[in-house]
Design a protein around this motif. Structure first.
Motif, PDB file in Angstrom:
ATOM      1  N   UNK A  25       0.689  -1.272   0.204  1.00 50.04           N
ATOM      2  CA  UNK A  25       0.505   0.073   0.009  1.00 50.04           C
ATOM      3  C   UNK A  25       0.680   1.402  -0.218  1.00 50.04           C
ATOM      4  N   UNK A  26       2.320   1.251   0.407  1.00 53.83           N
ATOM      5  CA  UNK A  26       2.673   2.680   0.472  1.00 53.83           C
ATOM      6  C   UNK A  26       3.147   2.295   1.978  1.00 53.83           C
ATOM      7  N   UNK A  27       4.103   2.964   2.250  1.00 53.40           N
ATOM      8  CA  UNK A  27       4.970   3.461   3.379  1.00 53.40           C
ATOM      9  C   UNK A  27       5.210   5.084   3.662  1.00 53.40           C
ATOM     10  N   UNK A  28       5.809   5.532   5.178  1.00 53.44           N
ATOM     11  CA  UNK A  28       5.746   7.078   5.073  1.00 53.44           C
ATOM     12  C   UNK A  28       7.848   6.449   4.619  1.00 53.44           C
ATOM     13  N   UNK A  29       7.937   7.653   3.611  1.00 55.76           N
ATOM     14  CA  UNK A  29       8.948   8.140   3.741  1.00 55.76           C
ATOM     15  C   UNK A  29       9.901   8.763   4.291  1.00 55.76           C
ATOM     16  N   UNK A  30      11.161   8.839   5.362  1.00 61.01           N
ATOM     17  CA  UNK A  30      11.817   9.718   5.829  1.00 61.01           C
ATOM     18  C   UNK A  30      12.942  10.559   4.682  1.00 61.01           C
TER      19      UNK A  30
END
Lengths: 278, 340
Positions: free
Chosen positions: B243-248
């Motif tokens: 589903x996609x994720x959080x990129x930092x």
């Protein structure tokens, strides 16, 4: 006259100390609690009482009740465990007494955080307790000892136990042994002597112990943070969260002020009541 | 007296050195650079680098706010860049000294905190993923919904981080991780409350250790942290949900208080050389936004979807944004979840 002046000079240091480290921080928090929060943290000095109104959300009331329950039971358990230990220490010979008191104080030499963290190693799925229980065949697979009400209560009691033991030892120490002999002479058995003479006379220590244990338990956030699970959040966690992650210092201050108020009222009522009785 | 004489001599010696050589003071995350490129930079630009490290953004911010004026270059994460810009702590970058910006793959990387790169340029990026015990988790781990599977009751650990946890719910529900619709927030809250029934704990620092000790089978954490335990236990695997994720994204920024801004710009420009970026990636296992570096990056890193996301997942992933006033509403929902 000059003697009185001398007194004032000597008292200056403790009052100065109290002012810097107790009154001043309290005043700062008091001012914060009536201020507003900036969007990026920080405090805006605009008067508001909304922090106090928001504190009366049923959500926080529930947390407060939970904290109260935890504190009540940790105090009760600490008393049930602590009293016999204190009694044993107080009735030992001077040499053994010194060693035992040393043992009670010994854990303070290690940082509280490290001591609480070590319970994770002891209680974990592959921890010592589970390894032992499996080894003796009492259980087949590891049982959940961590991150629940049990581990939080254990951490709380473990942390406060010395504060319960030491005041009771002090009060039992002062007990006049002649009174115990008199009680036996007058036909009381050992249980009656304890119940009617020893325990009431140690009440001062018990009350001190209860106060020492109950107050820090109520504001705890380290133990539920480390040993707690999903439903062990205490009011102290909410407050520390406001200061550290949410950066809403005014709201955190208001909640602390309220908590302090409630604790002070309860404790002063309790002390007044117990003084009258004993 | 003799003692003081020596101290004085020592000072003269040190300051004498400083006159010949420029000094660059860098403040970066620990283990986040190939040390060799620092030595090479010193040689090429005839200067000396003082390299200091921090463990989290807040530590860095606190040190700068407390008046540490010596740093010429800092490496804050996106949201922290946003806070530092608003706090007026950062100097504008001098683009005339940054010709290697052409190597930067700016179009893709979501950098909502500074879209025009006025104050910051991306250095490296990583993301949030799921670490799991492959011998205990029998299902395929490729979706955030695995964290809702009651089969793993009380063996699941999520980050104790409001934005990261809401991001899971928003991704499952098909919204943006930076969603600001109160109705969506309510849906996400209910989803998380339901999830909480099978959750062991919200935990940030010890999450990876709980994976090692067997206290947890599924741990939501940052890739860098998870790589640390993969090395220690081969049954631990990492998966990035489809589903996609959080990129930092960590950025290069120059504080207003910097002593040597020109040299700092030169260093930023140096970091954007493809061969330098490649050296860093090969060393620290984080992805670089310098596309031209790809040919020089080792195959196993380049093809590792846990370091370089697949195009499909990358396109669905986002960086956290600063939500301003809406943060307070989100915080209310978060404390409701944590208190229940």
């Amino acid at each position: 006259m000059s003697k009185n002046r001398q007194h004032i000079k000597i008292l200056f240091l403790p009052y100065f100390w109290l002012f810097i480290f107790f009154i001043l921080p309290l005043l700062i928090m008091f001012v914060y609690s009536f201020s507003q929060r900036g969007t990026y943290g920080g405090v805006k000095y605009i008067f508001t009482i909304s922090n106090y109104i928001n504190s009366f959300d049923p959500l926080y009331f529930k947390l407060f009740l939970r904290s109260l329950t935890y504190s009540f039971f940790s105090t009760l358990i600490a008393l049930l465990i602590g009293y016999p230990i204190a009694y044993y220490i107080a009735t030992s010979t001077a040499k053994i007494k010194a060693i035992l008191i040393f043992l009670v104080i010994l854990p303070f030499w290690t940082n509280f955080l490290i001591r609480i963290f070590s319970w994770i190693v002891i209680l974990g799925t592959e921890g010592m307790v589970n390894d032992f229980l499996i080894w003796i065949g009492l259980v087949e697979s590891p049982i959940e000892l961590l991150f629940n009400d049990f581990s939080v209560m254990l951490g709380l009691v473990y942390g406060v136990l010395p504060y319960m033991i030491l005041p009771i030892v002090a009060s039992l120490d002062k007990l006049d042994k002649n009174l115990l002999e008199a009680s036996v002479d007058l036909g009381a058995n050992r249980f009656e002597t304890f119940y009617k003479v020893t325990f009431p006379l140690s009440m001062q220590g018990v009350v001190t112990g209860i106060v020492f244990v109950f107050i820090p338990s109520l504001g705890q956030f380290v133990v539920p943070d480390i040993l707690g699970g999903t439903s062990t959040y205490m009011i102290g966690n909410t407050i520390s969260n406001q200061f550290i992650t949410v950066r809403n210092w005014p709201f955190g201050s208001a909640m602390s002020m309220l908590l302090m108020l409630i604790v002070s009222i309860t404790i002063s009522l309790y002390i007044r009541y117990s003084k009258k009785k004993y | 007296m003799k003692k003081y004489y020596f101290v004085l001599l020592a000072f003269l010696f040190i300051s004498g050195c400083g006159k010949n050589q420029e000094v660059l003071n860098i403040y970066n995350w620990a283990d986040y650079v190939d040390e060799q490129i620092l030595r090479d930079f010193e040689k090429e630009f005839n200067c000396k680098i003082n390299y200091d490290t921090f463990a989290n953004n807040e530590e860095m911010l606190a040190k700068l706010q407390a008046g540490a004026a010596g740093y010429d270059l800092v490496f804050p994460t996106g949201y922290m860049v946003s806070m530092m810009i608003k706090d007026g702590m950062l100097a504008e970058l001098d683009k005339s000294l940054l010709d290697n910006m052409k190597n930067l793959d700016e179009k893709d990387l979501d950098r909502n905190w500074d879209p025009e790169s006025k104050y910051s340029l991306p250095y490296m990026y990583g993301f949030t993923a799921i670490g799991y015990k492959s011998d205990k988790v029998t299902d395929v781990v490729d979706s955030w919904t695995i964290l809702q599977n009651p089969k793993y009751k009380s063996k699941i650990v999520l980050l104790d981080d409001m934005n990261e946890v809401f991001a899971i719910a928003f991704k499952i529900l098909g919204y943006s991780v930076n969603d600001t619709d109160p109705k969506h927030l309510e849906e996400a809250k209910n989803l998380l409350l339901e999830q909480k029934k099978i959750l062991k704990k919200y935990e940030t620092t010890m999450g990876k250790d709980m994976l090692l000790s067997g206290d947890a089978y599924l741990v939501h954490n940052w890739t860098g942290d998870l790589f640390q335990v993969v090395d220690q236990d081969s049954t631990i695997k990492i998966a990035v949900p489809k589903e996609g994720t959080v990129i930092f994204v960590d950025n290069t920024c120059v504080p207003k208080t910097a002593q040597n801004k020109v040299l700092a710009m030169k260093f930023i420009n140096y970091l954007m050389r493809p061969e330098i970026a490649a050296k860093n990636v090969n060393k620290v296992f984080y992805a670089s936004p310098i596309d031209a570096a790809l040919p020089m990056i080792s195959e196993e890193i380049k093809n590792n979807p846990n370091i370089y996301l697949t195009k499909e997942v990358y396109d669905k992933s986002e960086a956290l944004a600063d939500l301003g006033e809406y943060t307070a509403i989100k915080e209310k929902a978060w404390s409701e979840i944590k208190s229940k």
